[in-house]
Design a protein around this motif. Structure first.
Motif, PDB file in Angstrom:
ATOM      1  N   LEU A   1      18.459   9.794  13.564  1.00  0.00           N
ATOM      2  CA  LEU A   1      19.899   9.624  13.460  1.00  0.00           C
ATOM      3  C   LEU A   1      20.348   9.092  12.110  1.00  0.00           C
ATOM      4  O   LEU A   1      21.514   8.737  11.935  1.00  0.00           O
ATOM      5  N   GLU A   2      19.431   9.032  11.129  1.00  0.00           N
ATOM      6  CA  GLU A   2      19.773   8.497   9.811  1.00  0.00           C
ATOM      7  C   GLU A   2      20.810   9.346   9.096  1.00  0.00           C
ATOM      8  O   GLU A   2      20.788  10.564   9.158  1.00  0.00           O
TER       9      GLU A   2
ATOM     10  N   LEU B   1      33.448   2.932  11.078  1.00  0.00           N
ATOM     11  CA  LEU B   1      33.725   3.230  12.485  1.00  0.00           C
ATOM     12  C   LEU B   1      35.223   3.259  12.749  1.00  0.00           C
ATOM     13  O   LEU B   1      35.719   4.078  13.504  1.00  0.00           O
ATOM     14  N   LYS B   2      35.946   2.367  12.072  1.00  0.00           N
ATOM     15  CA  LYS B   2      37.404   2.294  12.242  1.00  0.00           C
ATOM     16  C   LYS B   2      38.043   3.347  11.426  1.00  0.00           C
ATOM     17  O   LYS B   2      38.712   4.153  11.526  1.00  0.00           O
TER      18      LYS B   2
ATOM     19  N   ARG C   1      28.139   3.791  16.315  1.00  0.00           N
ATOM     20  CA  ARG C   1      27.390   2.595  16.689  1.00  0.00           C
ATOM     21  C   ARG C   1      26.780   1.983  15.433  1.00  0.00           C
ATOM     22  O   ARG C   1      26.293   2.706  14.579  1.00  0.00           O
ATOM     23  N   VAL C   2      26.774   0.663  15.323  1.00  0.00           N
ATOM     24  CA  VAL C   2      26.262   0.026  14.105  1.00  0.00           C
ATOM     25  C   VAL C   2      25.047  -0.864  14.367  1.00  0.00           C
ATOM     26  O   VAL C   2      24.561  -1.524  13.455  1.00  0.00           O
TER      27      VAL C   2
ATOM     28  N   LYS D   1      25.953  -3.782   8.390  1.00  0.00           N
ATOM     29  CA  LYS D   1      26.646  -3.679   9.680  1.00  0.00           C
ATOM     30  C   LYS D   1      28.158  -3.728   9.470  1.00  0.00           C
ATOM     31  O   LYS D   1      28.913  -3.011  10.126  1.00  0.00           O
ATOM     32  N   GLN D   2      28.593  -4.550   8.525  1.00  0.00           N
ATOM     33  CA  GLN D   2      30.018  -4.628   8.196  1.00  0.00           C
ATOM     34  C   GLN D   2      30.517  -3.287   7.652  1.00  0.00           C
ATOM     35  O   GLN D   2      31.599  -2.819   8.012  1.00  0.00           O
TER      36      GLN D   2
END
Length: 83
Positions: free
Chosen positions: A28-29, A82-83, A51-52, A75-76
């Motif tokens: 999924l990279e 994601l947003k 997903r993070v 992750k940030q």
């Protein structure tokens, strides 16, 4: 009480088939991205766009930040995308 080994042998292909269906993070990279931080550039390996939890740093200024701090930037960045 004696049990037969045949049911256990028959379960092996079933378990192996199911395990082959579970994706690994490598499947999924996405293309690595560079994130500018106050302490330098962090290269992030992002995974799924929805997903993070697997997102992590693959390169960062090790003399200026720790692995958890670099991973937090990744992750940030995943959350931002994601947003």
């Amino acid at each position: 009480m004696k049990t037969s080994i045949f049911p256990k042998i028959l379960m092996l292909p079933v378990v192996a088939s199911l395990a082959a269906c579970i994706p690994s993070p490598e499947d999924l990279e996405t293309t690595p991205v560079k994130v500018q931080t106050p302490k330098g550039v962090v290269t992030c390996q992002l995974y799924r766009h929805d997903r993070v939890s697997w997102d992590r740093a693959i390169d960062f200024p090790a003399t200026k930040m720790s692995v958890p701090e670099a991973d937090a930037y990744c992750k940030q960045e995943g959350q931002r995308r994601l947003k």
